[in-house]
Scaffold this motif. Structure first.
Motif, PDB file in Angstrom:
ATOM      1  N   GLU A 197       0.826  -1.210   0.000  1.00 27.38           N
ATOM      2  CA  GLU A 197       0.000   0.000   0.000  1.00 27.38           C
ATOM      3  C   GLU A 197       0.863   1.265   0.000  1.00 27.38           C
ATOM      4  OE1 GLU A 197      -3.431   0.481   2.215  1.00 27.38           O
ATOM      5  OE2 GLU A 197      -4.084  -1.612   2.150  1.00 27.38           O
ATOM      6  N   ILE A 198       1.988   1.216   0.706  1.00 29.12           N
ATOM      7  CA  ILE A 198       2.905   2.362   0.685  1.00 29.12           C
ATOM      8  C   ILE A 198       3.435   2.584  -0.727  1.00 29.12           C
ATOM      9  CG2 ILE A 198       5.199   3.148   1.403  1.00 29.12           C
ATOM     10  CD1 ILE A 198       4.635   2.003   4.160  1.00 29.12           C
ATOM     11  N   SER A 199       3.819   1.510  -1.401  1.00 25.36           N
ATOM     12  CA  SER A 199       4.316   1.627  -2.782  1.00 25.36           C
ATOM     13  C   SER A 199       3.247   2.188  -3.701  1.00 25.36           C
ATOM     14  CB  SER A 199       4.781   0.257  -3.295  1.00 25.36           C
ATOM     15  OG  SER A 199       5.890  -0.215  -2.546  1.00 25.36           O
ATOM     16  N   ASP A 200       2.001   1.734  -3.529  1.00 27.42           N
ATOM     17  CA  ASP A 200       0.896   2.257  -4.349  1.00 27.42           C
ATOM     18  C   ASP A 200       0.687   3.749  -4.079  1.00 27.42           C
ATOM     19  OD1 ASP A 200       0.494  -0.224  -5.440  1.00 27.42           O
ATOM     20  OD2 ASP A 200      -1.175  -0.757  -4.107  1.00 27.42           O
ATOM     21  N   THR A 201       0.775   4.134  -2.797  1.00 24.83           N
ATOM     22  CA  THR A 201       0.612   5.544  -2.439  1.00 24.83           C
ATOM     23  C   THR A 201       1.740   6.390  -3.023  1.00 24.83           C
ATOM     24  OG1 THR A 201      -0.471   4.899  -0.364  1.00 24.83           O
ATOM     25  CG2 THR A 201       0.349   7.160  -0.518  1.00 24.83           C
ATOM     26  N   ASP A 202       2.972   5.869  -2.947  1.00 21.07           N
ATOM     27  CA  ASP A 202       4.114   6.587  -3.525  1.00 21.07           C
ATOM     28  C   ASP A 202       3.934   6.791  -5.025  1.00 21.07           C
ATOM     29  OD1 ASP A 202       5.392   6.834  -1.102  1.00 21.07           O
ATOM     30  OD2 ASP A 202       6.658   5.057  -1.374  1.00 21.07           O
ATOM     31  N   GLN A 203       3.409   5.785  -5.702  1.00 24.44           N
ATOM     32  CA  GLN A 203       3.181   5.911  -7.140  1.00 24.44           C
ATOM     33  C   GLN A 203       2.160   7.003  -7.433  1.00 24.44           C
ATOM     34  OE1 GLN A 203       4.858   4.151  -9.557  1.00 24.44           O
ATOM     35  NE2 GLN A 203       3.844   5.562 -10.962  1.00 24.44           N
ATOM     36  N   GLN A 204       1.125   7.088  -6.597  1.00 23.15           N
ATOM     37  CA  GLN A 204       0.126   8.146  -6.767  1.00 23.15           C
ATOM     38  C   GLN A 204       0.740   9.518  -6.512  1.00 23.15           C
ATOM     39  OE1 GLN A 204      -3.645   7.336  -4.660  1.00 23.15           O
ATOM     40  NE2 GLN A 204      -3.037   5.179  -4.601  1.00 23.15           N
ATOM     41  N   LEU A 205       1.615   9.596  -5.482  1.00 24.32           N
ATOM     42  CA  LEU A 205       2.280  10.863  -5.182  1.00 24.32           C
ATOM     43  C   LEU A 205       3.144  11.325  -6.353  1.00 24.32           C
ATOM     44  CD1 LEU A 205       3.380  10.354  -1.453  1.00 24.32           C
ATOM     45  CD2 LEU A 205       1.739  12.029  -2.293  1.00 24.32           C
TER      46      LEU A 205
END
Length: 383
Positions: free
Chosen positions: A9-17
Motif C-alpha cells: 500500500e505504501i508503494s501504491d501511495t508513492d506511485q500516486q504521489l
C-alpha cells in the motif's frame, strides 16, 4: 494488516504521489506561460506565503504538522520556480534543445558531474557529458565548439573562491549564462572491508582537501594524494585494490565506484555549499520576469579612492552588489582586477547608466555575463 501488505500500500501511495507531483509540475509550467503573457514576474512570494498558510491549516486535521508541510513545500516551490525560469529562458533564447553537450571537471561521480546533472535536466532531453581533467580544458572545449556549455565551480562556503576559474574568466571570450548552488557533503570512502585504523593514503581534489583541513589535521601518518577531481580519487582507490587507500568525495559518487562510506560530514563548515557558473560562447538575454545577476570585471587604476568611487556609482543607481573579488593582473605587479556580481539585469536602465559611468571613471570594464539568479530563498510564514 501484514507487513508485506502495508508495504504494498505504501508503494501504491508513492506511485500516486509521483503522478500528482508530475501533474503539479506541468501546471506550474502552464503558470509560467500565463505569467509571461501578462508580463508578470515568475515568483510571487505573497502568493507562496498565502499558499503555505492555507496548506498548513489544511494539514492539521490530517495529522500533518506545520514543520513537515513547510519543509515539503519549500522543495516543491523551489522546483516550480526553477522549472518556470528554465522554460521562460529557453523560449527567449532558444536554449532548450533535444541534445546538449556539457563539459565539466572529472568524470561520473565528481561534484561537477552532479551539478551538471542538476542544472541541465531542466533544459535538455539528452545530455552528452564531456569530462575534462582541468579548468583550462573545460573552457577550451566550449571555445572550440566541442561543447555547448561548461560548468565551472567558482566559490565554496568553506574554502572560498576558486582563483584559477576567476583568472580564466579574465581572458576567455565565453559568457556566463547561468549559475547554481550545490550542497557538498564530503565522506571518507573506501573499499568494502576497509578499517579506519589502517588508512595510510587519502586521495582527494585540492579544493576538497582545503574544505576538510580540520579533519585531515587530526590524522597522523597519512599521505595526501592530490587528484584532478573526486571521480579521479574514487577511481584511484578502486584501481589500487588496497584497503589502506581511501578517498574523500560525495557518497553517491563513491558508490558508482563500488566504495563504501567510512565517515561523513568531514567539511570544516556544516553548511558546505559550492556555487557553479555555466558558460557558453554566446551571451543570453534574461527575461524581465526573472531575477537576474550581472557579472563584470573592472580595472580602476592605482589612484587613491578609485575603487570607492566605482562602488559609489552602483550605490547611486540603486544596484545591489552580491560579490566583490580581487585578482592580480598578470604582468602588472601589485595591480588588481576586480570581479563584481550585482543583482541587476543588463538591460535595466539603471544598470546601463551605471556601466556607462564606470567606463568613464575606470581604466577598463568588461561584462562577463547576465544570467538568471537561481537563489530561491524559502518563503517564510509566521509561526
Amino acid at each position: 494488516m501484514e507487513l508485506d501488505q502495508i508495504r504494498i500500500e505504501i508503494s501504491d501511495t508513492d506511485q500516486q504521489l509521483l503522478g500528482l507531483l508530475s501533474k503539479r509540475r506541468a501546471l506550474a509550467l502552464a503558470v509560467a506561460e500565463a505569467k509571461l503573457a501578462q508580463n508578470k514576474p515568475i515568483r510571487d512570494q505573497k502568493r507562496e506565503q498565502e499558499l503555505l498558510v492555507s496548506l498548513i491549516e489544511k494539514g492539521k486535521p490530517l495529522g500533518l504538522d506545520a514543520g513537515y508541510v513547510t519543509k515539503l513545500y519549500h522543495v516543491i516551490i523551489e522546483d516550480s520556480v526553477l522549472q518556470q525560469q528554465a522554460k521562460v529562458q529557453g523560449q527567449l533564447n532558444g536554449e532548450n534543445g533535444p541534445v546538449c553537450r556539457v563539459a565539466f571537471l572529472g568524470r561520473q561521480g565528481s561534484y561537477s558531474y552532479w551539478a551538471t546533472q542538476k542544472y541541465f535536466t531542466r533544459r535538455a532531453e539528452k545530455l552528452i557529458e564531456i569530462g575534462c581533467d582541468s579548468f583550462n580544458e573545460i573552457v577550451q572545449a566550449v571555445e572550440t565548439g566541442h561543447a555547448d556549455y561548461a560548468v565551472l565551480p567558482i566559490e565554496n562556503t568553506s574554502s572560498g573562491s576558486i582563483n584559477e576559474v576567476f583568472d580564466l574568466l579574465q581572458h576567455t571570450r565565453l559568457s556566463i549564462v547561468g549559475e547554481l548552488t550545490h550542497p557538498i557533503k564530503h565522506c571518507l570512502m573506501g573499499l568494502p572491508g576497509t578499517n579506519l585504523a589502517n588508512i595510510r593514503q587519502i586521495c582527494a581534489h585540492p579544493q576538497v582537501i582545503a574544505q576538510c583541513s580540520n579533519y585531515l589535521q587530526s590524522l597522523s601518518q597519512v599521505k595526501i594524494e592530490y587528484c584532478e577531481a573526486s571521480s579521479d580519487a574514487f577511481e584511484r582507490v578502486r584501481q589500487a585494490k588496497d584497503l589502506s587507500v581511501v578517498a574523500i568525495g560525495g557518497e553517491e559518487g563513491g558508490a558508482l565506484y563500488g566504495l563504501e562510506v567510512l565517515g561523513r560530514d568531514l567539511a570544516n563548515q556544516k553548511d558546505n555549499v559550492s556555487r557553479f557558473i555555466v558558460v557558453a560562447r554566446k551571451a543570453i538575454a534574461v527575461a524581465k520576469a526573472i531575477p537576474a545577476k550581472t557579472t563584470f570585471i573592472m580595472y580602476t587604476g592605482q589612484q587613491p579612492g578609485a575603487l570607492v568611487d566605482a562602488l559609489l556609482v552602483l550605490k547611486q543607481h540603486g544596484i545591489s552588489m552580491g560579490k566583490l573579488e580581487s585578482r592580480p593582473i598578470p604582468g602588472n605587479p601589485w595591480e588588481e582586477m576586480f570581479y563584481v556580481d550585482v543583482l541587476a539585469n543588463l538591460e535595466d536602465y539603471a544598470m546601463t547608466r551605471a556601466l556607462d559611468e564606470l567606463n568613464r571613471i575606470t581604466r577598463f570594464v568588461k561584462v562577463l555575463g547576465c544570467y538568471p539568479s537561481e537563489d530561491v530563498s524559502p518563503t517564510q510564514v509566521q509561526s
